[in-house]
Design an enzyme around this catalytic site. Structure first.
Site, mmCIF file in Angstrom:
data_model
loop_
_atom_site.group_PDB
_atom_site.id
_atom_site.type_symbol
_atom_site.label_atom_id
_atom_site.label_comp_id
_atom_site.label_asym_id
_atom_site.label_seq_id
_atom_site.Cartn_x
_atom_site.Cartn_y
_atom_site.Cartn_z
ATOM 1 N N SER A 52 -17.166 10.499 -13.010
ATOM 2 C CA SER A 52 -16.348 10.521 -14.220
ATOM 3 C C SER A 52 -16.889 9.502 -15.199
ATOM 4 O O SER A 52 -17.367 8.435 -14.790
ATOM 5 C CB SER A 52 -14.902 10.169 -13.850
ATOM 6 O OG SER A 52 -14.198 9.779 -15.006
ATOM 7 N N HIS A 58 12.584 18.465 -18.720
ATOM 8 C CA HIS A 58 13.141 18.483 -17.365
ATOM 9 C C HIS A 58 13.905 19.793 -17.128
ATOM 10 O O HIS A 58 14.995 19.821 -16.545
ATOM 11 C CB HIS A 58 14.004 17.238 -17.099
ATOM 12 C CG HIS A 58 13.152 16.008 -16.936
ATOM 13 N ND1 HIS A 58 12.537 15.695 -15.756
ATOM 14 C CD2 HIS A 58 12.767 15.068 -17.827
ATOM 15 C CE1 HIS A 58 11.823 14.582 -15.912
ATOM 16 N NE2 HIS A 58 11.939 14.191 -17.163
ATOM 17 N N ASP A 109 3.349 22.196 -17.323
ATOM 18 C CA ASP A 109 2.126 21.545 -17.801
ATOM 19 C C ASP A 109 0.895 22.403 -17.512
ATOM 20 O O ASP A 109 0.047 22.617 -18.391
ATOM 21 C CB ASP A 109 1.951 20.175 -17.137
ATOM 22 C CG ASP A 109 3.116 19.251 -17.418
ATOM 23 O OD1 ASP A 109 3.909 19.578 -18.325
ATOM 24 O OD2 ASP A 109 3.237 18.227 -16.736
ATOM 25 N N GLY A 152 1.617 10.667 -20.268
ATOM 26 C CA GLY A 152 2.564 11.785 -20.245
ATOM 27 C C GLY A 152 2.071 12.976 -21.039
ATOM 28 O O GLY A 152 2.857 13.850 -21.409
ATOM 29 N N LEU A 153 0.764 13.045 -21.307
ATOM 30 C CA LEU A 153 0.220 14.201 -22.035
ATOM 31 C C LEU A 153 -0.509 15.149 -21.078
ATOM 32 O O LEU A 153 -1.349 15.943 -21.482
ATOM 33 C CB LEU A 153 -0.717 13.732 -23.154
ATOM 34 C CG LEU A 153 -0.069 12.852 -24.232
ATOM 35 C CD1 LEU A 153 -1.108 12.387 -25.252
ATOM 36 C CD2 LEU A 153 1.060 13.592 -24.943
HETATM 37 C C1 GLA Z 1 6.268 16.419 -16.179
HETATM 38 C C2 GLA Z 1 6.135 17.553 -15.178
HETATM 39 C C3 GLA Z 1 6.593 18.886 -15.801
HETATM 40 C C4 GLA Z 1 7.968 18.756 -16.443
HETATM 41 C C5 GLA Z 1 8.044 17.526 -17.338
HETATM 42 C C6 GLA Z 1 9.439 17.259 -17.823
HETATM 43 O O1 GLA Z 1 5.390 16.603 -17.244
HETATM 44 O O2 GLA Z 1 4.802 17.678 -14.737
HETATM 45 O O3 GLA Z 1 6.569 19.880 -14.803
HETATM 46 O O4 GLA Z 1 8.971 18.736 -15.468
HETATM 47 O O5 GLA Z 1 7.599 16.357 -16.678
HETATM 48 O O6 GLA Z 1 9.866 18.277 -18.673
#
Ligand code: GLA
Length: 392
Positions: free
Chosen positions: A66, A33, A170, A122-123
């Site tokens: 897909s 964050h 990301d 979250g990947l």
């Molecule tokens: C998500 C968001 C990123 C970053 C993270 C937290 O993955 O897409 O931009 O803010 O959360 O670090």
């Protein structure tokens, strides 16, 4: 993998795929964050990712298919698009929309996507699909974007087409990732260094909590706003553009400007986490994995207590890791609210670690997590021969 996918393309479209592209997912080692607060992050690309097989058509149609989802879309080439429902194809559609908005023509394409990143873990499966699409279009249409342009364009798609106010980490990581390197990225200047991630006797374990991530997007956007409120309060006395423009000492001297307790906690996390990334970079360069691991635990605690984006599932993983002498450190990675944790685990003890963390977590939470060992891989590229990437 490539052979299997080209066969699938054949089955779907009854013709050969002309090009195959791959973009990885990512984990963030530390600096969470932080990206939308203009500080330092340390992500790396992983070897799971999104494949895009593509062949131009003369029908003036974009066809999206897909292997992961049943929903498909056939849509004529036109001047603009908007998001349709919550379907997966909004990500590549958004990328096409942004190419068109920038004045770069895109001709009809038959596309087949396949991802092996667990969805909603979250990947960064969304950054991965955005960047693989942007990279493919740029190369097929000779649009002339640099890789950094593609990263920024993909982030704009996420912010404005999809509606998540994410930072740049990301998209940057999945585009610029390098084998066995972590990226030390300054999210304000976008300067970065690929640093050797010599993990010695340790490997990177990814523990997916398998928790459904409901409301994650709205809570994420709420955190972005809270940081903005903290910045506005500090700007009454400080000439800064980002929370990460100050260190912990300066923050402590001016934190009385933030009167709201919640906003204070958010800012304290961000500023201390940014300082931790600097210490982590030094620890990694000295191969001091014990120190690196302690910083990971400190990061997790701060995300749990100050930023409040962890949860009992991610906490259970971190708690277990602290009891295991074969683990140097662990923390949640990514946005939080479920998703994955990472841990530095002795390679020789990986199997027993997996069994024990699964047992501990299942006992506490009521269902099992998934545990993977991951390599640090390359960023986006075209696959020219089985398993080989060029043009990255
Ligand atoms: C998500 C968001 C990123 C970053 C993270 C937290 O993955 O897409 O931009 O803010 O959360 O670090």
């Amino acid at each position: 993998m490539k052979h299997f996918l080209t066969q699938e393309f054949n089955k779907v479209y009854n013709k050969e795929a002309e090009n195959v592209y791959f973009s990885p997912g990512r984990v963030n080692l530390i600096g969470e964050h932080i990206d939308y607060n203009g500080g330092l992050v340390m992500p790396c690309a992983i070897t799971f990712g999104t494949y895009l097989l593509v062949s131009p058509n003369n029908d003036g149609v974009f066809r999206f298919r897909s292997l992961n989802f049943d929903h498909k879309l056939d849509i004529p080439v036109q001047n603009n698009y908007s998001k349709t429902g919550e379907y997966w194809f909004n990500y590549p559609l958004g990328v096409i929309e942004y190419f068109l908005k920038d004045g770069h023509p895109v001709l009809g394409l038959d596309m087949l996507f396949y991802g092996d990143i667990p969805i909603s873990s979250g990947l960064s499966s969304s950054a991965s699909i955005e960047v693989v699409t942007a990279f493919a279009l740029n190369s097929l249409m000779n649009s002339g974007y640099s890789k950094l342009d593609l990263v920024k364009l993909s982030q704009s798609v996420e912010n404005n087409f999809i509606g998540v106010n994410c930072g740049i980490m990301d998209q940057f990581a999945v585009a610029f990732g390098e084998n066995n390197k972590a990226l030390m990225l300054n999210c304000d200047t976008l300067d970065y260094q690929a640093v050797d991630s010599n993990l010695g006797e340790y490997i990177l374990a990814i523990i997916n909590t398998n928790k459904p991530r409901k409301l994650a997007e709205s809570k994420y956007n709420e955190r972005v706003q809270e940081c903005q409120a903290a910045l506005t309060a500090l700007q009454q006395e400080l000439d800064i553009n980002n929370l990460c423009d100050i260190d912990t000492d300066t923050f402590n001297k001016h934190s009385n400007l933030i009167t709201d307790k919640v906003i204070y906690k958010r800012a304290k996390h961000v500023i201390e986490e940014n300082d931790r990334v600097k210490l982590a970079a030094v620890a990694l360069s000295q191969n001091n994995l014990d120190e690196f691991g302690s910083l990971m635990y400190a990061s997790h605690n701060s995300l749990r207590d100050l930023y409040e984006v962890s949860g009992k599932e991610l906490d259970a993983v971190a708690e277990y890791c602290k009891t295991d002498a074969n683990v140097a450190g662990a923390r949640m990675t990514g946005a939080g609210f479920g998703g994955c944790a990472i841990a530095l685990v002795k390679e020789s003890a990986f199997d027993s670690f997996s069994q024990k963390v699964i047992a501990y977590y299942t006992d506490k939470i009521g269902y099992a997590p998934s545990v993977y060992s991951s390599l640090i891989g390359n960023g986006v590229g075209e696959l020219v021969a089985e398993g080989k990437k060029t043009k990255a």
